[in-house]
Design an enzyme around this catalytic site. Structure first.
Site, short mmCIF file in Angstrom:
data_model
loop_
_atom_site.label_atom_id
_atom_site.label_comp_id
_atom_site.label_asym_id
_atom_site.label_seq_id
_atom_site.Cartn_x
_atom_site.Cartn_y
_atom_site.Cartn_z
N CYS A 50 0.84 -1.19 0.00
CA CYS A 50 0.00 0.00 0.00
C CYS A 50 0.87 1.24 0.00
O CYS A 50 1.66 1.45 0.91
CB CYS A 50 -0.93 0.05 1.20
SG CYS A 50 -1.96 1.54 1.15
N ILE A 98 -1.49 -6.25 -9.63
CA ILE A 98 -0.65 -5.29 -8.95
C ILE A 98 -1.48 -4.44 -7.99
O ILE A 98 -2.68 -4.27 -8.20
CB ILE A 98 0.08 -4.35 -9.95
CG1 ILE A 98 -0.91 -3.55 -10.79
CG2 ILE A 98 1.00 -5.12 -10.83
CD1 ILE A 98 -0.27 -2.49 -11.73
N ASN A 99 -0.82 -3.93 -6.99
CA ASN A 99 -1.40 -2.86 -6.21
C ASN A 99 -1.26 -1.57 -7.03
O ASN A 99 -0.87 -1.63 -8.19
CB ASN A 99 -0.68 -2.74 -4.85
CG ASN A 99 -1.62 -2.21 -3.77
OD1 ASN A 99 -2.35 -1.25 -3.98
ND2 ASN A 99 -1.60 -2.83 -2.61
C1 LIG Z 1 -10.11 3.09 -3.03
C2 LIG Z 1 -9.13 1.96 -3.07
C3 LIG Z 1 -8.76 1.32 -1.89
C4 LIG Z 1 -7.86 0.27 -1.90
N1 LIG Z 1 -7.52 -0.37 -0.74
C5 LIG Z 1 -6.69 -1.45 -0.75
C6 LIG Z 1 -6.43 -2.20 0.43
O1 LIG Z 1 -6.97 -1.95 1.49
N2 LIG Z 1 -5.57 -3.24 0.35
C7 LIG Z 1 -4.97 -3.58 -0.84
O2 LIG Z 1 -4.19 -4.54 -0.88
N3 LIG Z 1 -5.22 -2.91 -1.99
C8 LIG Z 1 -6.07 -1.85 -1.97
N4 LIG Z 1 -6.35 -1.19 -3.15
C9 LIG Z 1 -5.74 -1.63 -4.40
C10 LIG Z 1 -6.68 -2.54 -5.20
O3 LIG Z 1 -6.98 -3.71 -4.45
C11 LIG Z 1 -6.06 -2.94 -6.55
O4 LIG Z 1 -4.84 -3.61 -6.31
C12 LIG Z 1 -5.79 -1.75 -7.44
O5 LIG Z 1 -6.80 -0.79 -7.27
C13 LIG Z 1 -5.68 -2.11 -8.91
O6 LIG Z 1 -6.86 -2.63 -9.41
P1 LIG Z 1 -7.94 -1.73 -10.23
O7 LIG Z 1 -7.19 -0.99 -11.26
O8 LIG Z 1 -8.92 -2.73 -10.77
O9 LIG Z 1 -8.59 -0.81 -9.24
C14 LIG Z 1 -7.27 -0.14 -3.13
C15 LIG Z 1 -7.66 0.51 -4.32
C16 LIG Z 1 -8.58 1.53 -4.30
C17 LIG Z 1 -8.96 2.18 -5.61
#
Ligand SMILES: Cc1cc2nc3c(=O)[nH]c(=O)nc-3n(C[C@H](O)[C@H](O)[C@H](O)COP(=O)(O)O)c2cc1C
Ligand SMILES: Cc1cc2nc3c(=O)[nH]c(=O)nc-3n(C[C@H](O)[C@H](O)[C@H](O)COP(=O)(O)OP(=O)(O)OC[C@H]3O[C@@H](n4cnc5c(N)ncnc54)[C@H](O)[C@@H]3O)c2cc1C
Ligand SMILES: Cc1cc2nc3c(=O)[nH]c(=O)nc-3n(C[C@H](O)[C@H](O)[C@H](O)COP(=O)(O)OP(=O)(O)OC[C@H]3O[C@@H](n4cnc5c(N)ncnc54)[C@H](O)[C@@H]3O)c2cc1C
Ligand SMILES: Cc1cc2nc3c(=O)[nH]c(=O)nc-3n(C[C@H](O)[C@H](O)[C@H](O)COP(=O)(O)O)c2cc1C
Ligand code: FES
Ligand code: FES
Lengths: 257, 307, 307, 257
Positions: C131, C192-193
């Site tokens: 994160c 990925i994160n």
């Molecule tokens: C609002 C928000 C909160 C998130 N909180 C977490 C979290 O608590 N733990 C985590 O591992 N990833 C967190 N992420 C990352 C997502 O799980 C994911 O890895 C990332 O958004 C990429 O995927 P996407 O493009 O489909 O959103 C968060 C993403 C967003 C947008």
């Protein structure tokens, strides 16, 4: 002059399953385009940033109109197909080098495959002498009437035998065995390669219009290259389809990819 | 109202304005000369030049992505001699600065190009140690602070013109890379080069690019670029040329507020051949609207509230 | 035609299909239960949970970007006890797997959460060492292979459920990070994160986010995510959960072709509350269209031509 | 029920410089929305992915229409303003908790600033007893006629004195010094803070409708939080504007940011 224009679409219609023709009001492009040139069309969707290159199928210098014929194959062409008469579209063109029209050529052989047929239409209007059009399609022929009107002798092949000869365009060439002075060809890469070999076997000079994924369309990004070995060169070079082509001499193209 | 002063200074060289072209997206300027007045640009940064001609990668070399594109050109270029003979005379006609992006597979190759350019009157050299599209050299030099410092030092020693080092964003810690470049003698930094990406054609079930992976550019990467410029600007004292997804004047201002002195326009050229000029007038509009008298004022204008 | 078999297996646990939720974008499932049938999901990955309640960062925490968004939530959560008491009973009603994303500032904190979850019947633990929005822990653990291995080892030792390690893309070499996690005992990897990014409001001349920088997600980052999944899948033997910009079934298939066994839907939920279900049926459509009998077949279906 | 809908725009007009009203045909939202709730509007441009939260200004349950009033401040609202009658728009709603309407409240004080006025319109229709509307604007008042029609006593302030009292809405409150039983307030944060203090000083209970940048709008992303300390709590918590709000009791809001 090649420039950005925002012409109005004055006609858009589906001419076959998944194939559309679009007519633009654009005096500047209509006035200067050469057969075999293309234009870059931009999508209205801002997530699709790159332009789509589409060949000029036909121009009418009097009316200042440009006709395009395109197949819906992805998001960009799908988006074009949703545009309607009266809508504006952003275009850049005319781009690339057209077919070479040489003096002393009397028997012209156009060889087009599927969505490679469109640029042959404008070309046919500029050729003097006998013009044969060998046209291959999967199922539905397009633009045959137009080519006929412009005086070409039409020879159609469809893979399923729906219309004309059953088979591909090379088999049709073999069968008719016409010995022209020049071949002008546009279509999928395997077809161009086969045409190139066919022409070589018979000592006919051939021009092929190539496709490659593009970004700029004007020769700066080096994105659209093909391996080309010009006469007299020891080794091939990656040359740009957009500005060195899209039309190349078939014997200069390295096909072995 | 009088026109705002847009001059900037990079390593003692004055540019009439901060707008440059991003290497590899503007050729050597000729093509865009048909669309815009090249005299209006702060600088033209030409595409990567190597000691001998490079053939580049196989095609397809371009893939579209959501709000961006991948390229895997692989630094195709005709070599420094051809550049000097064929492109430079064209560029010298114009009243703009010329910056040459140089590439190499080894430190020696970089040095050769820089040395050869020392005999010309180009204005600056941009050391490209960040191209993700070549197997040797390129990005390999750009991701390890030790290597960054070494190659910068070596090129700085032979370069006659001020040296810009162009940074790769594909790193854990951009600040340590930036510092290494500055320690090596960089007079300025430019960032970012492209992010490494990949697109798969799910119908053909193969990567779109022949090279499998390529460099991502365009508006999609702008937030990453702005963040890196901001971080680096806080950490080093040399001027920064910011780039990555600049499409208009507002995007450019964002980079200047983040700490950039100059800005470069890349992919936007492909979408709009007059993009550079539009960016320029957009910056000017912003300066007039908010009463900024210089680029330097904008650059120092970011307010960080203490939440 | 019979429905294709969409089952996947991760660390011995069978999921009815590959579609999961990306941590932090689905709450604990309750809210989306109003829009979709949660029983249809392969797994629900809940938001990051820490040992004690975390307040998260100041607002604004959200910024829009071209084809994506930044967030700087900072892992606000009510702590593991509250999660177990208030959210878990809800999740247990459903016939889907429950994966809990765990966060910590120290190795000890991670271990405490993992241990506490060991007493529950959740299905897997996802170790979030990526994160970008917290100063301590978080990404600091995720960018150094040595630390990745250490924290993974420690948590693996105390965890009763299979352990997924979630990787940060903000690194020079994702493969070395992935290998470190596997060496540390990871049963699976997710990636990925978010990418670290920044947006500046040029009218107010300040960063949009109170935290200045935030994590970039959405379609803009998909090419980077696909590339990393591809690289990691070639290098390790554990199953991969791919994510980053998945908006529809075709995007999900791209990740599976790149080497992912499962996929997670993040930002797309905010744009379309039924995104997960739409992704699921999109994958199914693809399988029917091309005659794939299993996810595994797709995963092995990428063709790399030899150019 | 809160859900995704694709209503048709049945009216779109500019009601002041940069301010538009848009009416949607959406029986479901019209039928269930409470005063103070909002809806998420999605842009047609795919590069702008996040929805824009806009308060419900007024609903007509009979006709099934929903009225929104919005200011053009960026790309999203600019894009909404280009939509025309007959166009469809994607929306999610109704979202959030409305104003609390308590029994035994006889004198209601609406306090609205600029683009914070719209949600007070629907609210005014639900209040029994005396309703005073204190409305502050920079230059051009909006929605005054509507509030008047629904029976509110109108008190307008403009910063430049263009209409009504010259000054801000707090100065107007000071001047009129009406002692209501409840304040309902919506507007820019500094105004809400000042209203909150004003109310506290006079022992009047106040509800404030807050804004924060949002992503999901339904309580999952934790993006839209404000520091809130509920009665009896030792410390503040970051609470969600979208689902815990947007309306909060003014004394629960930590204003010191
Ligand atoms: C609002 C928000 C909160 C998130 N909180 C977490 C979290 O608590 N733990 C985590 O591992 N990833 C967190 N992420 C990352 C997502 O799980 C994911 O890895 C990332 O958004 C990429 O995927 P996407 O493009 O489909 O959103 C968060 C993403 C967003 C947008
Ligand atoms: C010189 C030239 C002339 C062409 N003339 C015609 C024509 O007259 N009619 C016609 O139907 N098609 C023509 N094409 C092909 C046409 O450009 C593509 O079909 C079109 O770009 C696909 O876009 P899409 O968004 O629908 O598909 P997608 O596959 O979604 O496109 C994604 C990206 O790939 C690029 N791309 C995909 N296929 C091609 C391709 N074959 N060539 C170049 N870029 C491609 C697109 O530009 C876009 O950037 C021509 C191509 C070239 C190079
Ligand atoms: C509960 C609620 C009710 C609202 N009601 C109204 C209303 O009735 N009329 C009206 O004109 N405006 C209202 N707003 C503000 C409105 O949401 C923003 O003005 C709008 O989102 C700006 O979008 P933009 O793309 O034009 O601006 P940009 O600044 O370009 O927006 C960029 C991003 O920031 C977000 N954003 C910007 N400002 C705000 C803001 N103040 N609140 C939340 N997100 C923001 C946008 O959603 C978008 O993601 C309300 C906001 C909230 C939270
Ligand atoms: C087609 C293409 C070719 C590029 N070639 C080079 C190059 O030769 N040298 C270099 O340093 N960067 C090169 N780049 C990177 C750009 O200069 C720039 O750093 C990057 O594209 C980000 O800017 P943008 O988002 O505005 O395009 C190239 C980029 C593109 C798209
Ligand atoms: S498309 Fe850019 S060089 Fe041909
Ligand atoms: S906007 Fe997502 S929790 Fe409020």
């Amino acid at each position: 002059m090649k420039k950005l224009y925002y012409p109005t679409i004055i006609e858009q219609k589906q001419i076959a399953q998944g194939i559309f023709s679009m007519k633009l009001q654009c005096d500047e492009i209509a006035g200067t385009a050469l057969p075999g040139q293309f234009i870059n069309l931009y999508c209205k969707e801002h997530e699709l940033l790159l332009p789509r290159p589409i060949s000029i199928c036909e121009t009418d210098k009097q009316k200042g109109t440009v006709m395009l014929v395109y197949a819906v194959v992805g998001r960009g062409t799908e988006s074009f197909s949703r545009l309607q008469k009266g809508d504006m579209i952003k275009v850049l063109g005319p781009l690339g080098n057209g077919f070479k029209i040489e003096k002393g050529v009397n028997i012209h052989m156009l060889v087009g495959g599927g969505i490679g047929v469109p640029p042959l239409v404008e070309l046919s209007k500029h050729l003097k002498g006998e013009v044969y059009a060998f046209l291959g399609f999967a199922h539905n022929p397009i633009l045959v009437g137009k080519l006929k009107n412009y005086g070409a002798k039409i020879l159609v092949a469809t893979e399923d035998g729906n219309v004309g000869f059953k088979g591909n365009v090379i088999e049709l060439l073999d069968k008719k065995d016409i010995k022209g002075d020049m071949i002008y060809s546009c279509g999928p890469k395997p077809m161009l390669k086969a045409v190139s070999e066919w022409a070589k076997g018979r000592g006919i000079r051939a021009q092929v219009s190539m496709e490659e994924r593009m970004a700029c369309g004007i020769g700066v990004c080096m994105g659209c290259t093909r391996k080309i070995k010009k006469k007299g060169e020891k080794d091939w070079q990656n040359r740009k389809v957009c500005t060195d082509g899209p039309v190349f001499w078939s014997e200069e193209v390295i096909w072995d990819e | 109202m009088s026109k705002p002063d847009m001059k900037i200074n990079i390593a003692g060289i004055e540019l009439k304005n901060p707008v440059m072209t991003a290497s590899g997206t503007f050729g050597s300027g000729k093509e865009y000369g048909e669309y815009i007045d090249l005299n209006k640009l702060g600088a033209i940064v030409v595409k990567g030049v190597s000691d001998t001609p490079w053939k580049g990668n196989d095609s397809p070399r371009i893939a579209e992505t959501y709000g961006g594109m991948l390229n895997s050109i692989g630094l195709q270029n005709p070599g420094v001699e051809t550049f000097i003979k064929e492109d430079l005379p064209f560029l010298e006609q114009y009243d703009t600065k010329v910056i040459v992006n140089i590439v190499g597979r080894t430190i020696e190759e970089y040095c050769e190009v820089a040395e050869r350019l020392g005999d010309t009157n180009i204005d600056m050299v941009e050391l490209n140690i960040s191209c993700p599209n070549v197997k040797e050299g390129g990005v390999a030099f750009g991701t390890d602070p030790f290597m960054v410092e070494e190659v910068t030092k070596a090129v700085k020693k032979v370069a006659k013109q001020p040296l810009i080092v162009k940074l790769s964003p594909n790193v854990t810690d951009i600040v340590s890379i930036a510092k290494a470049a500055v320690n090596g003698g960089a007079d300025a930094l430019s960032l970012i080069n492209t992010l490494l990406g990949m697109v798969i054609d799910i119908d053909r079930r193969e990567p779109v690019l022949a090279n499998i992976v390529g460099g991502l550019s365009g508006p999609a990467i702008k937030p990453v670029a702005v963040r890196m410029v901001y971080e680096v600007a806080k950490a080093v004292d040399v001027p920064i040329i910011g780039m990555g997804g600049i499409m208009d004047g507002e995007d450019a201002v964002e980079f200047i507020l983040a700490g950039a002195t100059g800005v470069a326009v890349g992919m936007a050229n492909f979408i709009n051949p007059t993009a550079t000029i539009d960016v320029l007038s957009g910056i000017e509009d912003y300066m007039i609207k908010y009463g900024f008298n210089s680029i330097e004022e904008i650059r120092k204008g970011l307010v960080i509230s203490d939440f």
